[in-house]
Design a protein around this motif. Structure first.
Motif, PDB file in Angstrom:
ATOM      1  N   LYS A  19      23.886  45.407   4.283  1.00 43.64           N
ATOM      2  CA  LYS A  19      23.294  45.719   3.190  1.00 43.64           C
ATOM      3  C   LYS A  19      22.027  45.802   3.599  1.00 43.64           C
ATOM      4  N   ILE A  20      21.318  44.876   4.086  1.00 40.49           N
ATOM      5  CA  ILE A  20      20.070  44.949   4.323  1.00 40.49           C
ATOM      6  C   ILE A  20      19.522  45.919   5.440  1.00 40.49           C
ATOM      7  N   PHE A  21      20.192  46.020   6.619  1.00 38.43           N
ATOM      8  CA  PHE A  21      19.804  46.772   7.717  1.00 38.43           C
ATOM      9  C   PHE A  21      20.448  48.035   7.974  1.00 38.43           C
ATOM     10  N   GLU A  56      19.092  49.387  -2.076  1.00 38.35           N
ATOM     11  CA  GLU A  56      17.721  49.776  -2.715  1.00 38.35           C
ATOM     12  C   GLU A  56      16.941  48.442  -2.966  1.00 38.35           C
ATOM     13  N   PHE A  57      15.670  48.371  -2.530  1.00 42.11           N
ATOM     14  CA  PHE A  57      15.049  46.928  -2.589  1.00 42.11           C
ATOM     15  C   PHE A  57      15.049  46.605  -4.060  1.00 42.11           C
ATOM     16  N   GLY A  58      15.497  45.262  -4.237  1.00 35.97           N
ATOM     17  CA  GLY A  58      15.378  44.739  -5.363  1.00 35.97           C
ATOM     18  C   GLY A  58      16.820  44.675  -6.192  1.00 35.97           C
ATOM     19  N   MET A  71      20.018  39.614   1.006  1.00 36.27           N
ATOM     20  CA  MET A  71      19.217  38.791   1.442  1.00 36.27           C
ATOM     21  C   MET A  71      19.862  37.345   1.424  1.00 36.27           C
ATOM     22  N   MET A  72      20.619  37.116   0.426  1.00 37.66           N
ATOM     23  CA  MET A  72      21.122  35.621   0.257  1.00 37.66           C
ATOM     24  C   MET A  72      22.231  35.475   1.508  1.00 37.66           C
ATOM     25  N   GLU A  73      22.615  36.692   1.975  1.00 35.45           N
ATOM     26  CA  GLU A  73      23.587  36.467   3.142  1.00 35.45           C
ATOM     27  C   GLU A  73      22.748  36.494   4.471  1.00 35.45           C
ATOM     28  N   VAL A  74      21.934  37.264   4.692  1.00 37.54           N
ATOM     29  CA  VAL A  74      21.125  37.254   5.967  1.00 37.54           C
ATOM     30  C   VAL A  74      20.341  36.054   6.201  1.00 37.54           C
ATOM     31  N   LEU A  75      19.981  35.741   5.233  1.00 39.48           N
ATOM     32  CA  LEU A  75      19.012  34.145   5.294  1.00 39.48           C
ATOM     33  C   LEU A  75      19.938  32.989   5.100  1.00 39.48           C
ATOM     34  N   GLY A  76      21.084  32.816   4.355  1.00 39.05           N
ATOM     35  CA  GLY A  76      21.877  31.903   4.466  1.00 39.05           C
ATOM     36  C   GLY A  76      22.768  31.546   5.531  1.00 39.05           C
ATOM     37  N   ALA A  77      23.204  32.831   6.227  1.00 38.53           N
ATOM     38  CA  ALA A  77      24.394  32.607   7.158  1.00 38.53           C
ATOM     39  C   ALA A  77      23.646  31.776   8.477  1.00 38.53           C
ATOM     40  N   PRO A  78      22.280  32.246   8.895  1.00 36.71           N
ATOM     41  CA  PRO A  78      21.757  31.378   9.933  1.00 36.71           C
ATOM     42  C   PRO A  78      21.626  29.929   9.590  1.00 36.71           C
ATOM     43  N   LEU A  79      21.139  29.610   8.353  1.00 40.24           N
ATOM     44  CA  LEU A  79      21.125  28.189   7.976  1.00 40.24           C
ATOM     45  C   LEU A  79      22.224  27.466   8.133  1.00 40.24           C
ATOM     46  N   LEU A  80      23.352  28.161   7.793  1.00 38.39           N
ATOM     47  CA  LEU A  80      24.831  27.461   7.709  1.00 38.39           C
ATOM     48  C   LEU A  80      25.194  27.357   9.138  1.00 38.39           C
ATOM     49  N   ALA A  81      24.878  28.444  10.055  1.00 40.66           N
ATOM     50  CA  ALA A  81      25.228  28.316  11.472  1.00 40.66           C
ATOM     51  C   ALA A  81      24.715  27.165  12.192  1.00 40.66           C
TER      52      ALA A  81
END
Length: 143
Positions: free
Chosen positions: A42-44, A53-55, A63-73
């Motif tokens: 979705k983002i890249f 589309e931004f926003g 963004m939740m997935e791209v940022l949340g997934a590394p935190l969970l990993a």
């Protein structure tokens, strides 16, 4: 003979219980690796996707997935992140897949991944990250 069978079950249960300490972090890391791909699409625009589309709601989800997934990993802030992502997946299912129809059944509306991630992340909210995590390491240092 029945007592011997009962003892074998006990041995098996103990062996499986020891495995659970390994499988919880593996499930967390594996799910995060898969989940990241949805956000990256979705983002890249990776993995054959189109950039959202931004926003837009799709961009926020990405963004939740791209940022949340590394935190969970990494097992960092596992419980709050898993709770938020579980909610995101519930919204994705009810807001995107169910209206697509033809029924509420995930197998018919393409919502199987959303439902699986929703329940897996709800489980991680309750179970925590397991022993192999930054959460655990940080808690050790604090005590």
């Amino acid at each position: 003979a029945f007592d011997a069978l009962r003892n074998k079950e006990t041995v098996l249960e103990r062996w499986l219980a020891r495995l659970s300490s390994i499988t919880l972090p593996l499930a967390r890391i594996g799910a995060a690796a898969l989940f990241f791909q949805y956000g990256a699409r979705k983002i890249f625009g990776w993995f054959g996707g189109r950039v959202a589309e931004f926003g837009s709601q799709l961009w926020v989800a990405g963004m939740m997935e791209v940022l949340g997934a590394p935190l969970l990993a990494l097992g960092l802030l596992t419980r709050p992140v898993a709770f938020l992502l579980s909610g995101e997946m519930a919204v994705a299912f009810w807001g995107s897949h169910v209206p697509r129809g033809p029924t509420v059944w995930p197998i018919q509306n393409g919502g199987e991944p959303a439902v699986l991630f929703c329940f897996l992340y709800l489980y991680l909210t309750a179970a925590g990250p397991g022993w192999f995590s930054l959460d655990r390491l940080c808690l050790k240092k604090l005590s």
